[in-house]
Structure formats: structure tokens, C-alpha cells
Design a protein around this motif. Structure first.
Motif, mmCIF file in Angstrom:
data_model
loop_
_atom_site.group_PDB
_atom_site.id
_atom_site.type_symbol
_atom_site.label_atom_id
_atom_site.label_comp_id
_atom_site.label_asym_id
_atom_site.label_seq_id
_atom_site.Cartn_x
_atom_site.Cartn_y
_atom_site.Cartn_z
ATOM 1 N N ALA A 136 -5.579 72.925 -31.785
ATOM 2 C CA ALA A 136 -4.440 73.739 -31.396
ATOM 3 C C ALA A 136 -3.443 72.867 -30.661
ATOM 4 O O ALA A 136 -3.799 72.161 -29.727
ATOM 5 N N LEU A 137 -2.193 72.892 -31.071
ATOM 6 C CA LEU A 137 -1.165 72.047 -30.479
ATOM 7 C C LEU A 137 -0.369 72.849 -29.465
ATOM 8 O O LEU A 137 0.210 73.874 -29.783
ATOM 9 N N ILE A 138 -0.380 72.371 -28.212
ATOM 10 C CA ILE A 138 0.442 72.969 -27.171
ATOM 11 C C ILE A 138 1.475 71.929 -26.768
ATOM 12 O O ILE A 138 1.127 70.834 -26.326
ATOM 13 N N ARG A 139 2.738 72.254 -26.951
ATOM 14 C CA ARG A 139 3.815 71.324 -26.655
ATOM 15 C C ARG A 139 4.189 71.463 -25.184
ATOM 16 O O ARG A 139 5.031 72.268 -24.803
ATOM 17 N N GLY A 140 3.519 70.650 -24.369
ATOM 18 C CA GLY A 140 3.665 70.759 -22.931
ATOM 19 C C GLY A 140 5.100 70.584 -22.463
ATOM 20 O O GLY A 140 5.568 71.303 -21.569
ATOM 21 N N GLY A 141 5.808 69.617 -23.046
ATOM 22 C CA GLY A 141 7.193 69.387 -22.648
ATOM 23 C C GLY A 141 8.071 70.589 -22.903
ATOM 24 O O GLY A 141 8.939 70.935 -22.081
ATOM 25 N N LEU A 142 7.835 71.257 -24.018
ATOM 26 C CA LEU A 142 8.608 72.454 -24.350
ATOM 27 C C LEU A 142 8.278 73.592 -23.384
ATOM 28 O O LEU A 142 9.165 74.347 -22.966
ATOM 29 N N CYS A 143 6.997 73.705 -23.010
ATOM 30 C CA CYS A 143 6.599 74.729 -22.037
ATOM 31 C C CYS A 143 7.289 74.481 -20.694
ATOM 32 O O CYS A 143 7.786 75.421 -20.053
ATOM 33 N N ASP A 144 7.318 73.223 -20.264
ATOM 34 C CA ASP A 144 7.968 72.883 -18.999
ATOM 35 C C ASP A 144 9.450 73.225 -19.037
ATOM 36 O O ASP A 144 10.015 73.745 -18.068
ATOM 37 N N GLU A 145 10.088 72.920 -20.166
ATOM 38 C CA GLU A 145 11.522 73.193 -20.305
ATOM 39 C C GLU A 145 11.792 74.695 -20.271
ATOM 40 O O GLU A 145 12.748 75.147 -19.619
ATOM 41 N N ALA A 146 10.972 75.469 -20.964
ATOM 42 C CA ALA A 146 11.154 76.925 -20.979
ATOM 43 C C ALA A 146 10.993 77.507 -19.578
ATOM 44 O O ALA A 146 11.765 78.372 -19.157
ATOM 45 N N ARG A 147 9.996 77.015 -18.855
ATOM 46 C CA ARG A 147 9.768 77.517 -17.496
ATOM 47 C C ARG A 147 10.938 77.144 -16.578
ATOM 48 O O ARG A 147 11.407 77.965 -15.778
ATOM 49 N N TRP A 148 11.426 75.918 -16.696
ATOM 50 C CA TRP A 148 12.554 75.468 -15.873
ATOM 51 C C TRP A 148 13.803 76.293 -16.155
ATOM 52 O O TRP A 148 14.502 76.720 -15.232
ATOM 53 N N LEU A 149 14.070 76.555 -17.434
ATOM 54 C CA LEU A 149 15.251 77.344 -17.790
ATOM 55 C C LEU A 149 15.141 78.777 -17.284
ATOM 56 O O LEU A 149 16.115 79.346 -16.767
ATOM 57 N N ALA A 150 13.966 79.375 -17.422
ATOM 58 C CA ALA A 150 13.779 80.755 -16.958
ATOM 59 C C ALA A 150 13.947 80.846 -15.443
ATOM 60 O O ALA A 150 14.568 81.782 -14.920
ATOM 61 N N ASP A 151 13.400 79.857 -14.729
ATOM 62 C CA ASP A 151 13.554 79.841 -13.275
ATOM 63 C C ASP A 151 15.018 79.672 -12.886
ATOM 64 O O ASP A 151 15.501 80.319 -11.940
ATOM 65 N N LEU A 152 15.732 78.819 -13.620
ATOM 66 C CA LEU A 152 17.146 78.575 -13.329
ATOM 67 C C LEU A 152 17.968 79.849 -13.523
ATOM 68 O O LEU A 152 18.804 80.196 -12.683
#
Length: 212
Positions: free
Chosen positions: A1-17
């Protein structure tokens, strides 16, 4: 199973922003809370061999306590704005899971109640499916299967869910727990037909083997 950690981090940062920029928008904070709480389980979702690990079997010591705390704070901020919406309710469901010390201590009746509320905002087949799965945990597989059958009695829901692998996987699990092994096997086979994810295929084949 591939989890794209960088994409997860970016999504979380954008949502927080977005939440920080919109301090009075409850749903912005609800989405931020949801993403933080969901991402807190990232490292426990697959094992060392890349196999899917279901929520109930995850090592909760690997969940990110800082992200859970951040999600909880952000959800409380959203709740204080007194403007409930679907993101907040999904985040509340995620928080119930996050706060359970073990899978067995999950407050499934609370989760069912939250799904009942969510259905008022998003009466979709997928939300109904997730609610039926929660019902099966709270009140037993028979009750869950009845909820699922009621959902499938609607032609629109049946049309959408028949091609949705997680519907067949959920039905198979309920049937298996009811010791209806032959029917469970058929449902697992249908789920296998619909997935292209190799990690999911390994998991479903293993469950199919338990049935047969």
C-alpha cells in the motif's frame, strides 16, 4: 500500500492554513481537525511488508499523539462556533476512534449517533454504508446487515454501491461474523473483482481463505 507522506503533509498544512485564515468558519476548522486526526494514524496503516492493517488491528502506540491533540483542539474550536457541518461530524467520529485506548473500548454507539447526524447533511450511499458498518460494531452483525439491506433497497444506493469494493468487503465481514461463510466468500470474491490495489487483494484473499 502506497502512502504519499509528502502529499499528506501538504494537505494537512493547507487545511490548517485555511482554518487559521478563517477563524470564524466552523467547517474550515472541522476540515482541519479531520485531516489532523486522520493523518495521525498514517504510520500504523500498513505493516513492514506493505500489507493493509485495519483500524482495529493497528498498533495505537504508533498513532501520532501531537496530531491527535491538534485535531482535538481544532474540533473544539469548531464546536465553539456552534455551526455544525459534515466536516465537524466526520472529525468527531475520527476523534472517538482516536480517544479509544483499544479497539474493544471504542464507543460505537456514539459513532452511530454521529453518523445519524451526518446523514442529515450528506444522505449518500457511502455515508449510509459507513453507518451500517458502525451499527454492526455497536449492535451486532445482524443489525448491521439489516441496515445495509435497507440501504440497498433504494435502487439509487444499490446502483452506486454494487460497484464499490468496500460495500462488498463490509457485507462479507458481517456475513462472516454471522457464520454465513458461503455468502461471505461470495462477497469477498466480488470485492476482489473490484480492487486493483495489491495490498487490498492480499488482505481480501486471506479473508476469503478463512471462509473456505
Amino acid at each position: 500500500a502506497l502512502i504519499r507522506g509528502g502529499l499528506c503533509d501538504e494537505a494537512r498544512w493547507l487545511a490548517d492554513l485555511v482554518a487559521d485564515l478563517l477563524p470564524d468558519r466552523a467547517e474550515a476548522w472541522g476540515l482541519s481537525a479531520l485531516i489532523n486526526l486522520t493523518d495521525s494514524r498514517r504510520s500504523a496503516r500498513v505493516d513492514g511488508a506493505g500489507h493493509v492493517v485495519l483500524l482495529a488491528a493497528q498498533d495505537r502506540s504508533r498513532w501520532d499523539a501531537d496530531l491527535i491533540a491538534a485535531g482535538r483542539r481544532r474540533l473544539h474550536h469548531a464546536d465553539a462556533l456552534d455551526d455544525a457541518g459534515p466536516y465537524q461530524l466526520q472529525a468527531a467520529i475520527a476523534l472517538v476512534h482516536a480517544m479509544a485506548p483499544t479497539a474493544a473500548e471504542t464507543r460505537w454507539t456514539t459513532i452511530v449517533a454521529l453518523y445519524d447526524h451526518l446523514m442529515k447533511f450528506e444522505p449518500t450511499p457511502v455515508v449510509g454504508l459507513n453507518r451500517a458498518a458502525a451499527v454492526s460494531k455497536a449492535y451486532g452483525p445482524g443489525a448491521g446487515l439489516a441496515a445495509l439491506d435497507s440501504l440497498m433497497a433504494d435502487p439509487r444506493s444499490a446502483s452506486e454501491l454494487d460497484g464499490y469494493r468496500y460495500h462488498h468487503g463490509a457485507r462479507a465481514d458481517m456475513l462472516f461474523r454471522l457464520d454465513r461463510r458461503a455468502e461471505a466468500a461470495d462477497a469477498y470474491r466480488r470485492a476482489l473483482e473490484l480492487t486493483t490495489n495489491e495490498s487490498e487483494r492480499r488482505f481480501l484473499n486471506a479473508r476469503l481463505g478463512e471462509c473456505t
